[in-house]
Design an enzyme around this catalytic site. Structure first.
Site, PDB file in Angstrom:
ATOM      1  CB  SER A   1      -0.876  -0.004   1.264  1.00  0.00           C
ATOM      2  OG  SER A   1      -1.521   1.239   1.452  1.00  0.00           O
TER       3      SER A   1
ATOM      4  CE1 TYR B   1      -4.692  -2.780   4.689  1.00  0.00           C
ATOM      5  CE2 TYR B   1      -3.715  -0.646   4.189  1.00  0.00           C
ATOM      6  CZ  TYR B   1      -4.256  -1.840   3.765  1.00  0.00           C
ATOM      7  OH  TYR B   1      -4.362  -2.105   2.417  1.00  0.00           O
TER       8      TYR B   1
END
Length: 255
Positions: A144, A158
């Site tokens: 990401s 995350y």
């Protein structure tokens, strides 16, 4: 007799986790169109069955928890027994809880780390065992932009897990290069997936405005980068964390 060259992934065995929706589903459809044989994993058995029924290629499917070590070891044992190889892997499964550092509970923290980081590591470990034996292979992990930077208001657990995925990618790339295996990761910004669909409309609009390109990506745009990284066209690429982010990491928009 056809004069057309074979599809880029003709007869290649491709493993995809988080395959039943979002980027994983887009990847499954794209690799299938390119002639691949698919090994698909997802925790959502019903969605996985629907996907498999829609495909016209050879498929093995596995429903279960990516962070369960015994399950993952068995998955790759079955792939090895059936095809005796795995040529490409897209380790895509991910999960977030949208909590800050102070709000996140230990249970939430463990779940996010287990799915995003431990699960990816377990898959990479088992993939490398097969790829070392065959002397070839390409792995693409789904990290990401939050694996390369942080963002106030983002999911803290995350962000930490995806930083770990980037580190795992680099270590695996260094260790596996001598065996003819390449390991890279993509670092997408906001992508129009079911995970994003749970957000309120005003949050989605805000996310779109944060992308310099002016919109959220569709899964197919990100998967185009995955297919390229896993193909022979990217034969000199390994250890790369490739942003697919609409310009998010280019700098701060002051306007």
């Amino acid at each position: 007799m056809s004069n057309h060259p074979p599809a880029p992934f003709h007869d290649k065995v491709v493993f995809i986790s988080g395959a039943a929706s979002g980027m994983g589903k887009a990847a499954a459809l794209a690799y299938a169109q390119q002639g691949a044989k698919l090994a698909l994993l997802d925790i959502n058995e019903y969605a996985l069955i629907l996907l498999v029924e829609s495909l016209e290629c050879e498929v093995l499917s596995f429903a279960g928890d990516i962070s369960d070590e015994a399950f993952i070891v068995d998955v790759f044992a079955q792939i090895d027994a059936h095809w005796h190889r795995v040529d490409v892997a897209f380790n895509n499964a991910g999960y977030g809880v949208m909590r800050s550092v102070i709000e996140c509970t230990s249970e939430q923290w463990d779940q996010v780390q287990n799915i995003n980081l431990k699960g990816t590591w377990l898959c990479v470990r088992e993939q490398l065992k097969l790829m070392y034996q065959q002397g070839s292979g390409s792995i693409v992990n789904n990290a990401s932009v939050l694996g390369l930077t942080a963002a106030k208001g983002a999911d803290a657990a995350y962000c930490v897990a995806k930083h770990g995925v980037v580190g795992l990618t680099k270590m695996a790339a260094l260790e596996s290069a001598e065996y003819g295996v390449r390991v890279n990761c993509i670092c997408p910004a906001s992508v129009n997936t079911p995970m994003l669909a749970t957000m309120a409309d005003d949050m989605l609009e805000r996310l779109a405005q944060l992308q310099p390109i002016g919109r959220i990506a569709c899964s197919e745009e990100v998967i185009a980068a995955v297919l390229w990284l896993s193909s022979e066209q990217a034969s000199y690429m390994t250890g790369v964390a490739l942003p697919v982010d609409g310009g998010v990491l280019a700098g701060i928009n002051m306007v």
